[in-house]
Design an enzyme around this catalytic site. Structure first.
Site, short mmCIF file in Angstrom:
data_model
loop_
_atom_site.label_atom_id
_atom_site.label_comp_id
_atom_site.label_asym_id
_atom_site.label_seq_id
_atom_site.Cartn_x
_atom_site.Cartn_y
_atom_site.Cartn_z
N GLY A 19 -10.43 -2.97 3.51
CA GLY A 19 -8.99 -2.54 4.46
C GLY A 19 -9.20 -1.75 5.44
O GLY A 19 -10.55 -0.73 5.35
N THR A 57 0.69 -0.98 -0.24
CA THR A 57 0.32 -0.23 0.09
C THR A 57 1.09 1.21 0.08
O THR A 57 2.23 1.27 0.50
CB THR A 57 -1.21 -0.05 1.61
OG1 THR A 57 -1.92 -1.22 0.82
CG2 THR A 57 -1.63 1.28 1.27
N1 ASP Z 1 -3.50 -1.77 4.24
C1 ASP Z 1 -3.63 -2.97 3.27
C2 ASP Z 1 -5.54 -3.37 3.34
O1 ASP Z 1 -5.39 -4.02 4.02
C3 ASP Z 1 -2.69 -3.74 2.58
C4 ASP Z 1 -1.64 -2.90 2.71
O2 ASP Z 1 -0.67 -2.44 3.09
O3 ASP Z 1 -1.03 -4.26 1.78
O4 ASP Z 1 -5.75 -3.34 2.26
#
Ligand code: ASP
Length: 277
Positions: A177, A147
């Site tokens: 998320g 992300t």
């Molecule tokens: N935080 C993001 C989510 O859970 C995923 C990530 O940070 O890789 O959608």
């Protein structure tokens, strides 16, 4: 994630920090700077946002983004949006033009179309990151969260934060998320700090991690100490993995993570961009 992908991710972070600084140097706001930085990261194919997003269990790309202005506490968020190259910019349009703060799924689609927001084909978002020649893969970095996010403080003392993601690989359609949830994926408040988070959303959202960092800064902790404390708390209360970047209202930067790596970059004043992971 291979070593070359990590190098590419670090380069994108460096470019993003440079772009954000240029916006600020031209007199742009912290909000403009974080949007400009995240646009660059969304274009980087090895990062899980915009181009390079993970497909869900049905092969579609559903993306989430949040942008927040620490001056006014205005925010815009978008979840489960398909076929846009720059979800962060759509989140900003939600803030500026929708009369609401958070739009999801078909309603987000309809809003994008109503303002003639540029749409793309899913093939522009999907990138096969596994098709790298083996000899280029110099190191393996399992568990890297991809992300993307940015935080900024401008010369007027305003902070801003933005986060953008394709979510977790193979997620159930409709799964959202932490990233677009205010206080979880990001938070910005001129009174304390601006924060952006990455990692396992199902854990991060339960401790409202970005707001927690701001609250810790409010009790007198530096941005760095607050990030460290929040990651420790995430680990102890949920067992989850994550990473944070922050800038406090005095301009001190901080970051912390309990993942294997988290490429980051920052630029302060005229000093050279600092890059790390
Ligand atoms: N935080 C993001 C989510 O859970 C995923 C990530 O940070 O890789 O959608």
């Amino acid at each position: 994630v291979s070593g070359t992908q990590l190098v590419e991710a670090r380069q994108a972070c460096e470019q993003a920090a440079t772009a954000g600084r240029e916006v600020l140097a031209r007199g742009g706001s912290a909000l403009d700077a974080v949007e400009a930085a995240v646009i660059i990261l969304e274009d980087c194919p090895v990062l899980d946002a915009g181009r390079g997003s993970y497909p869900n269990s049905e092969g579609f790309v559903e993306m989430d983004a949040l942008i927040m202005d620490g001056r006014t506490l205005e925010m815009g968020a978008i979840a489960a949006i398909q076929r846009v190259r720059h979800p962060v910019t759509l989140a900003r349009r939600v803030m500026d033009k929708s009369g609401h703060h958070f739009l999801v799924g078909p309603g987000a689609d309809a809003f994008a179309d109503s303002i003639d927001f540029p749409r793309c084909d899913i093939s522009e978002l999907l990138v096969d990151n596994d098709q790298e020649p083996a000899e280029l893969a110099v190191a393996s970095v399992p568990g890297l969260s991809d992300t993307v996010g940015a935080v900024a403080l401008d010369s007027h003392g305003n902070v801003a934060a933005a986060t953008s993601t394709g979510g977790t690989p193979n997620k159930r359609p409709g799964r959202v998320g932490d990233s677009p949830l205010v206080g979880c994926g990001a938070y910005a408040d001129n009174w304390t700090a601006a924060v952006s988070a990455t990692g396992y959303g199902e854990a991060l959202m339960r401790v409202v991690i970005s707001k927690r960092v701001c609250d810790l800064v409010g009790t007198g902790l530096s941005a760095a100490a607050a990030c460290n404390a929040a990651i420790r708390l995430l680990e102890e209360r949920t067992g989850g993995d994550g990473g944070l970047i922050a800038v406090d209202a005095r301009g001190q930067v901080g970051w912390a993570y309990n993942t294997t790596a988290m490429p980051y970059a920052y630029a302060t004043g005229d000093s050279p961009v600092v890059v790390g992971h």
